[in-house]
Motif scaffolding. Structure first.
Motif, mmCIF file in Angstrom:
data_model
loop_
_atom_site.group_PDB
_atom_site.id
_atom_site.type_symbol
_atom_site.label_atom_id
_atom_site.label_comp_id
_atom_site.label_asym_id
_atom_site.label_seq_id
_atom_site.Cartn_x
_atom_site.Cartn_y
_atom_site.Cartn_z
ATOM 1 N N GLY A 156 -5.906 2.217 0.797
ATOM 2 C CA GLY A 156 -7.046 1.333 0.963
ATOM 3 C C GLY A 156 -7.298 0.494 -0.281
ATOM 4 O O GLY A 156 -6.475 0.442 -1.208
ATOM 5 N N ALA A 157 -8.465 -0.151 -0.329
ATOM 6 C CA ALA A 157 -8.790 -1.121 -1.382
ATOM 7 C C ALA A 157 -8.755 -0.508 -2.782
ATOM 8 O O ALA A 157 -8.481 -1.212 -3.765
ATOM 9 N N ARG A 158 -9.014 0.768 -2.916
ATOM 10 C CA ARG A 158 -9.025 1.407 -4.230
ATOM 11 C C ARG A 158 -7.676 1.264 -4.936
ATOM 12 O O ARG A 158 -7.604 1.233 -6.166
ATOM 13 N N PHE A 159 -6.596 1.179 -4.164
ATOM 14 C CA PHE A 159 -5.256 1.076 -4.741
ATOM 15 C C PHE A 159 -4.672 -0.325 -4.524
ATOM 16 O O PHE A 159 -3.470 -0.504 -4.366
ATOM 17 N N ALA A 160 -5.548 -1.321 -4.544
ATOM 18 C CA ALA A 160 -5.136 -2.697 -4.265
ATOM 19 C C ALA A 160 -4.050 -3.193 -5.213
ATOM 20 O O ALA A 160 -3.253 -4.063 -4.847
ATOM 21 N N GLU A 161 -3.986 -2.648 -6.444
ATOM 22 C CA GLU A 161 -2.977 -3.098 -7.407
ATOM 23 C C GLU A 161 -1.555 -2.796 -6.947
ATOM 24 O O GLU A 161 -0.578 -3.334 -7.499
ATOM 25 N N LEU A 162 -1.409 -1.951 -5.907
ATOM 26 C CA LEU A 162 -0.082 -1.587 -5.416
ATOM 27 C C LEU A 162 0.418 -2.490 -4.287
ATOM 28 O O LEU A 162 1.540 -2.313 -3.810
ATOM 29 N N LYS A 163 -0.396 -3.482 -3.888
ATOM 30 C CA LYS A 163 -0.033 -4.318 -2.750
ATOM 31 C C LYS A 163 1.275 -5.067 -2.957
ATOM 32 O O LYS A 163 2.070 -5.208 -2.044
ATOM 33 N N GLU A 164 1.493 -5.564 -4.112
ATOM 34 C CA GLU A 164 2.683 -6.382 -4.374
ATOM 35 C C GLU A 164 3.750 -5.615 -5.155
ATOM 36 O O GLU A 164 4.671 -6.218 -5.709
ATOM 37 N N VAL A 165 3.631 -4.305 -5.195
ATOM 38 C CA VAL A 165 4.528 -3.482 -5.999
ATOM 39 C C VAL A 165 5.459 -2.685 -5.093
ATOM 40 O O VAL A 165 5.036 -2.166 -4.059
ATOM 41 N N VAL A 166 6.723 -2.597 -5.509
ATOM 42 C CA VAL A 166 7.684 -1.729 -4.818
ATOM 43 C C VAL A 166 7.790 -0.448 -5.623
ATOM 44 O O VAL A 166 8.231 -0.460 -6.774
ATOM 45 N N LEU A 167 7.373 0.647 -5.018
ATOM 46 C CA LEU A 167 7.333 1.926 -5.727
ATOM 47 C C LEU A 167 8.601 2.739 -5.486
ATOM 48 O O LEU A 167 9.152 2.746 -4.383
ATOM 49 N N SER A 168 9.033 3.454 -6.490
ATOM 50 C CA SER A 168 10.059 4.479 -6.330
ATOM 51 C C SER A 168 9.358 5.756 -5.895
ATOM 52 O O SER A 168 8.122 5.877 -6.007
ATOM 53 N N LEU A 169 10.120 6.710 -5.424
ATOM 54 C CA LEU A 169 9.509 7.952 -4.961
ATOM 55 C C LEU A 169 8.811 8.684 -6.096
ATOM 56 O O LEU A 169 7.720 9.260 -5.899
ATOM 57 N N ASP A 170 9.401 8.689 -7.291
ATOM 58 C CA ASP A 170 8.755 9.394 -8.396
ATOM 59 C C ASP A 170 7.474 8.693 -8.810
ATOM 60 O O ASP A 170 6.502 9.344 -9.225
ATOM 61 N N LYS A 171 7.418 7.350 -8.722
ATOM 62 C CA LYS A 171 6.185 6.619 -9.025
ATOM 63 C C LYS A 171 5.110 6.930 -7.989
ATOM 64 O O LYS A 171 3.933 7.093 -8.312
ATOM 65 N N LEU A 172 5.523 7.018 -6.728
ATOM 66 C CA LEU A 172 4.560 7.334 -5.663
ATOM 67 C C LEU A 172 3.913 8.688 -5.913
ATOM 68 O O LEU A 172 2.708 8.874 -5.672
ATOM 69 N N LEU A 173 4.701 9.638 -6.421
ATOM 70 C CA LEU A 173 4.182 10.982 -6.655
ATOM 71 C C LEU A 173 3.160 11.036 -7.779
ATOM 72 O O LEU A 173 2.496 12.060 -7.973
ATOM 73 N N GLN A 174 3.000 9.942 -8.524
ATOM 74 C CA GLN A 174 1.978 9.888 -9.570
ATOM 75 C C GLN A 174 0.589 9.606 -8.991
ATOM 76 O O GLN A 174 -0.413 9.676 -9.708
ATOM 77 N N TYR A 175 0.545 9.295 -7.697
ATOM 78 C CA TYR A 175 -0.721 9.019 -7.012
ATOM 79 C C TYR A 175 -1.045 10.179 -6.056
ATOM 80 O O TYR A 175 -0.147 10.908 -5.628
ATOM 81 N N PRO A 176 -2.319 10.335 -5.731
ATOM 82 C CA PRO A 176 -2.682 11.412 -4.786
ATOM 83 C C PRO A 176 -2.154 11.100 -3.382
ATOM 84 O O PRO A 176 -2.475 10.057 -2.810
ATOM 85 N N VAL A 177 -1.328 11.986 -2.876
ATOM 86 C CA VAL A 177 -0.738 11.807 -1.546
ATOM 87 C C VAL A 177 -1.483 12.697 -0.547
ATOM 88 O O VAL A 177 -1.802 13.857 -0.844
#
Length: 292
Positions: free
Chosen positions: A172-193
């Motif tokens: 949602g909007a709280r993570f808006a900075e990720l809209k234009e970003v391509v994440l790797s799996l290890d980067k994704l794991l740095q966020y609450p899943v």
């Protein structure tokens, strides 16, 4: 005329009409055949069942006792035949389906609505559960068919492939900075899943995918329904793993956006599962035709 049922049927119509001629007409037999059938029945019992009168035939006292039982049987058989015809025409009956709440809501609901409008006399019974639970329901005879994610490998089951779904991570909007970003799996794991808490096919698939890349997927939050996955992501509690087709509205209105990853998440297929070598009910067969 080789069995008792046929003899009793002749007896019933002769007693009901009081005429061997009328009984023959009702049964599309000749009068001699009717007379012979009654004679066979009387010989078997060693009792006279009819006597002749000016109007035709009438029951003896013993015949009246027999008729009281045969009449009840005839009524029940007639009701049974009418019931079978109603079931065949789908005027009555039931349809028992197992599946997840999300598949009921986002996939099956339009089909269930059409089926109910076309066959209002059919009662619907929906049993929700994970894929392993739905398989158990089917093997226990509690449902006629299950709607589950594939693959299903079980020699007792037959699965007809239906639609393809695509799972994804959304935020949602709280993570808006990720809209234009391509994440790797290890980067994704740095966020609450946020993941579905139960042992669903989708949960197992994403866990195995992370493991294939050498990562352990440990959710920050686990919830018990797809609706909560969506709502928690909308409110910014984390990044939820959901089926894209189930969040079409939220993605279009912008309350959620899809997280882009540098790896491809494989699609999954939904199948309609039935017991192999087990005849389907008329209602289940008709529903499967509708879904196809």
């Amino acid at each position: 005329m080789g069995n008792n049922y046929e003899l009793y049927k002749v007896f019933y119509w002769a007693a009901k009409t009081g005429s061997l001629t009328q009984a023959a007409k009702a049964l599309y037999l000749t009068q001699p055949s009717v007379s012979h059938a009654i004679k066979q029945l009387e010989d078997r019992f060693g009792i006279t069942l009819f006597y002749r009168n000016p109007k035709g035939v009438a029951l003896t006292h013993e015949g009246s006792i027999l008729y009281s039982y045969i009449e009840q049987s005839h009524i029940l058989i007639t009701l049974a035949e009418e019931k079978m015809a109603a079931i065949k025409n789908l005027d009555i009956g039931e349809l028992r389906i197992g599946g997840s709440d999300s598949l009921f809501k986002h996939y099956l609901l339009p089909y269930l609505e059409d089926f109910n409008q076309t066959y209002p006399g059919i009662r619907l019974h929906l049993s929700h559960g994970t894929t392993p639970e739905v398989i158990s329901f089917l093997k226990e005879g509690r449902i006629d068919l299950g709607v589950v994610r594939m693959p299903i490998i079980d020699s007792q089951l037959e699965v007809r492939e239906s639609i393809q779904l695509q799972d994804c991570f959304v935020a949602g909007a709280r993570f808006a900075e990720l809209k234009e970003v391509v994440l790797s799996l290890d980067k994704l794991l740095q966020y609450p899943v946020i993941l579905f808490s139960r042992n669903s096919r989708a949960r197992m698939a994403i866990t195995e995918l992370f493991q294939s890349y050498g990562y352990t997927l440990k959710p920050e939050i686990e919830v018990g329904s797809v609706d909560l996955l969506i709502e928690f992501a909308r409110r910014g509690l984390g990044i939820s793993y959901v089926t894209r087709e189930f969040v079409t509205k939220e993605l279009e209105e912008g309350s959620l956006f899809e997280i882009s990853l540098d790896v491809r998440l494989p699609p999954s297929n939904v199948g309609i599962m039935t017991m192999r070598n087990m005849p389907l009910s008329i209602t289940a067969s008709r529903f499967i035709e509708l879904v196809r």
